[in-house]
Design a protein around this motif. Structure first.
Motif, PDB file in Angstrom:
ATOM      1  N   VAL A   1      -5.689  13.530   0.962  1.00  0.00           N
ATOM      2  CA  VAL A   1      -4.762  12.412   1.194  1.00  0.00           C
ATOM      3  C   VAL A   1      -5.524  11.077   1.129  1.00  0.00           C
ATOM      4  O   VAL A   1      -6.638  10.982   1.629  1.00  0.00           O
ATOM      5  N   SER A   2      -4.952  10.077   0.470  1.00  0.00           N
ATOM      6  CA  SER A   2      -5.583   8.744   0.441  1.00  0.00           C
ATOM      7  C   SER A   2      -4.548   7.657   0.673  1.00  0.00           C
ATOM      8  O   SER A   2      -3.393   7.791   0.268  1.00  0.00           O
TER       9      SER A   2
ATOM     10  N   ALA B   1      -7.439   8.097  -6.286  1.00  0.00           N
ATOM     11  CA  ALA B   1      -6.646   8.783  -5.248  1.00  0.00           C
ATOM     12  C   ALA B   1      -5.863   9.948  -5.848  1.00  0.00           C
ATOM     13  O   ALA B   1      -5.790  11.034  -5.254  1.00  0.00           O
ATOM     14  N   LEU B   2      -5.305   9.716  -7.033  1.00  0.00           N
ATOM     15  CA  LEU B   2      -4.543  10.802  -7.676  1.00  0.00           C
ATOM     16  C   LEU B   2      -5.460  11.955  -8.051  1.00  0.00           C
ATOM     17  O   LEU B   2      -5.124  13.121  -7.838  1.00  0.00           O
ATOM     18  N   ASP B   3      -6.649  11.628  -8.587  1.00  0.00           N
ATOM     19  CA  ASP B   3      -7.608  12.681  -8.921  1.00  0.00           C
ATOM     20  C   ASP B   3      -7.944  13.520  -7.688  1.00  0.00           C
ATOM     21  O   ASP B   3      -7.987  14.750  -7.755  1.00  0.00           O
ATOM     22  N   SER B   4      -8.184  12.845  -6.577  1.00  0.00           N
ATOM     23  CA  SER B   4      -8.530  13.566  -5.336  1.00  0.00           C
ATOM     24  C   SER B   4      -7.399  14.491  -4.918  1.00  0.00           C
ATOM     25  O   SER B   4      -7.630  15.616  -4.481  1.00  0.00           O
ATOM     26  N   ALA B   5      -6.175  13.995  -5.029  1.00  0.00           N
ATOM     27  CA  ALA B   5      -5.023  14.795  -4.592  1.00  0.00           C
ATOM     28  C   ALA B   5      -4.773  15.952  -5.566  1.00  0.00           C
ATOM     29  O   ALA B   5      -4.549  17.093  -5.145  1.00  0.00           O
TER      30      ALA B   5
ATOM     31  N   LEU C   1       3.384   2.912   5.691  1.00  0.00           N
ATOM     32  CA  LEU C   1       4.077   2.053   6.649  1.00  0.00           C
ATOM     33  C   LEU C   1       3.088   1.581   7.709  1.00  0.00           C
ATOM     34  O   LEU C   1       2.546   2.393   8.465  1.00  0.00           O
ATOM     35  N   GLU C   2       2.871   0.273   7.767  1.00  0.00           N
ATOM     36  CA  GLU C   2       1.960  -0.249   8.786  1.00  0.00           C
ATOM     37  C   GLU C   2       2.727  -0.597  10.048  1.00  0.00           C
ATOM     38  O   GLU C   2       3.904  -0.942   9.996  1.00  0.00           O
TER      39      GLU C   2
ATOM     40  N   PRO D   1       0.818  -1.217   0.000  1.00  0.00           N
ATOM     41  CA  PRO D   1       0.000   0.000   0.000  1.00  0.00           C
ATOM     42  C   PRO D   1       0.857   1.275   0.000  1.00  0.00           C
ATOM     43  O   PRO D   1       1.936   1.292   0.581  1.00  0.00           O
ATOM     44  N   ILE D   2       0.307   2.307  -0.657  1.00  0.00           N
ATOM     45  CA  ILE D   2       1.009   3.592  -0.697  1.00  0.00           C
ATOM     46  C   ILE D   2       0.092   4.689  -0.149  1.00  0.00           C
ATOM     47  O   ILE D   2      -1.116   4.490  -0.021  1.00  0.00           O
ATOM     48  N   ILE D   3       0.695   5.807   0.163  1.00  0.00           N
ATOM     49  CA  ILE D   3      -0.098   6.945   0.600  1.00  0.00           C
ATOM     50  C   ILE D   3       0.143   8.084  -0.389  1.00  0.00           C
ATOM     51  O   ILE D   3       1.280   8.327  -0.804  1.00  0.00           O
TER      52      ILE D   3
END
Lengths: 345, 345
Positions: A176-177, A188-192, A205-206, A162-164
């Motif tokens: 942020v997603s 997610a990119l569209d939102s950002a 990072l989990e 997973p990425i943020i």
């Protein structure tokens, strides 16, 4: 002690600045406070302390209050027969755009108004997450690996999911997603990109430990807050973070080793020194396998991170009496005179 | 085409800004120009075109001219019965502090005044030579090796003599020295620290080729000037550089290979893109053994480097019609409303 709280601003964080200001009113009861609101059109209003309630702003009642003009030395309130100058030191409490991008800092510098808050350079390096990475690198502070994306260019991401995904220039988790797999990436990119033409991508990072540490420089040394391990959440969304800005109850020191404590303070100092003087900032760190990574610098933390200080009023008073002086250039006309002379005029 | 030249400022380069403005008056005869002077106390004055002479400033005659106040949308001239708004696009021609450190950019942004000149971020990265190095590194542009010194710390220098000592944040060679051997170092450091608490030290490269290239973004592409090989001088001192700001005669393109030309343009573009939009800048490069190094970014070059452009008026008109728009955040009170609701108020 006189202090003017400047809040509002034309920013996505306009509302949380209001919440922050209301919280500080409660926390600074021993100060002689005044309140100046900057609305979305960049008009300044003097707000009576008794009117420092959310409804004053959400219902537009502030518009009936006295307008102020910024001028050399302070904010001017024009009366019919005379003007009043509000020239107390300002606490810049405008979160996000205007307040944290260097605009308000420049305005206050230009008009020779003393203020608590990041200066222009410090604002630029904390407001844009890309520049925070450059600062870390130059000062030997670790930060999480990242890639930069621009709205105009398509680029493949080489970080494992997973990425943020974060807009480069906004705070408070807006836009942020967390993206678990590639199929979710475009959304997610569209939102950002809706908020910023530049976006950064980091591995999510989990199981990472998080620690927040605030501090400020006064009398040539850094005064640290306690270190907090913030409540674990999968992810702070805007509404949760928003509530976070009204925090006023003091928290407990995280149970960490002396060694980790001094590592965190050491990293804070590397970021702060020779850049953030005049500001009380909060650094949010990640700790992974004993290594400290800077996640984010909050140069104007929500309600000034009052809840991290044993004696918040005292701390703010110390900072207030130790603000940097601007060294102004002395202007002469020696060269013009000498050239005019050489030309025989 | 209307354009307001904003010049002066509380800066060591105050005088060369005046010279720059006088030069531009001659070079922009097809523009409808007005002139706004910012004095050392940060008061704005409207200067009649006919009074654009050095003596107006050196003798303080400008103080008799109309004062202006900066306000939303422009500069206001108060009359007895009414006010005049000067709202033409501004050319920020304040060199050094104020103009190049982000202050004027922030002021114009805050008051929604369109302008030619570097934005806040771009200013920070070009004004402080340390940050220019960070920018170069992040964007894959070579720059000369350097060390950073702070007035409060003693540090040994590990660069071989001769070295060049520069205040981190001043232009126009002020406080800069070439140091041939260690015995001269203390004096050079004192001179530099007089202007800035931070100093950078670089090897002084002898026999290096220098090339200057200016350019700007308009209609989504960069428009380059010719490339100049500046006159060889052991070192440009302030007085020589000062004269440089009044240059108005077009120079000849340096005789260089197509390959070097494209390398220089490529490096310029790496620096400019996604940072300097809205500005016409000049990059000064060194070439050592075929490798291009960025020496310095001039985000407001002396007299706008008019002498490097085939058709300077046309270039400036293009830039003027292609200035970046500021995207302002839309303010709502959704969170305050929803929280008030949840609280039952």
């Amino acid at each position: 002690m006189k202090l003017t709280i400047l809040f509002g601003g034309a920013s996505f964080e306009h509302e949380i600045s209001i919440v922050s200001a209301i919280t500080l009113k409660q926390k600074l009861s021993n100060f002689d406070l005044s309140f100046i609101f900057c609305d979305q059109d960049h008009t300044f209003y003097l707000i009576e302390a008794a009117k420092m309630k959310a409804v004053t702003f959400s219902k537009g009642e502030y518009k009936k209050m006295p307008k102020l003009l910024i001028a050399n030395g302070g904010f001017v309130q024009k009366g019919i027969f005379s003007s009043t100058m509000h020239n107390a030191t300002v606490l810049n409490l405008i979160h996000g755009a205007d307040g944290e991008d260097g605009t308000i800092a420049a305005l206050l510098d230009f008009f020779s108004i003393k203020y608590i808050g990041p200066r222009i350079d410090a604002s630029v390096f904390s407001y844009d997450k890309r520049y925070t990475k450059w600062l870390c690198k130059a000062r030997g502070v670790k930060s999480v690996a990242h890639e930069e994306l621009n709205i105009k260019e398509h680029k493949n991401i080489n970080i494992e999911y997973p990425i943020i995904v974060k807009p480069a220039r906004l705070g408070s988790s807006i836009g942020v997603s967390i993206v678990k797999e590639e199929s979710e990436l475009d959304y997610a990119l569209d939102s950002a990109f809706e908020f910023d033409g530049n976006v950064i991508v980091e591995p999510f990072l989990e199981g990472v430990k998080e620690y927040n540490l605030a501090g400020f420089m006064a009398n040539e040394e850094i005064h640290f807050s306690i270190i907090e391990e913030p409540q674990k959440e999968m992810f702070l969304d805007f509404e949760k973070k928003y509530m976070d800005f009204s925090r006023s109850e003091q928290v407990l020191q995280a149970e960490i080793s002396k060694e980790l404590e001094s590592k965190l303070k050491d990293n804070f100092e590397k970021i702060y020194k020779d850049l953030f003087e005049g500001a009380l900032i909060r650094c949010d760190f990640f700790v992974v396998e004993g290594e400290v990574y800077l996640n984010e610098i909050n140069p104007i933390p929500g309600s000034m991170a009052n809840y991290l200080f044993d004696n918040f009023e005292n701390s703010l008073a110390m900072l207030l009496s130790s603000l940097p002086n601007v060294k102004k250039a002395k202007i002469g006309y020696e060269y013009i005179h000498s050239i005019s002379k050489a030309k025989g005029k």
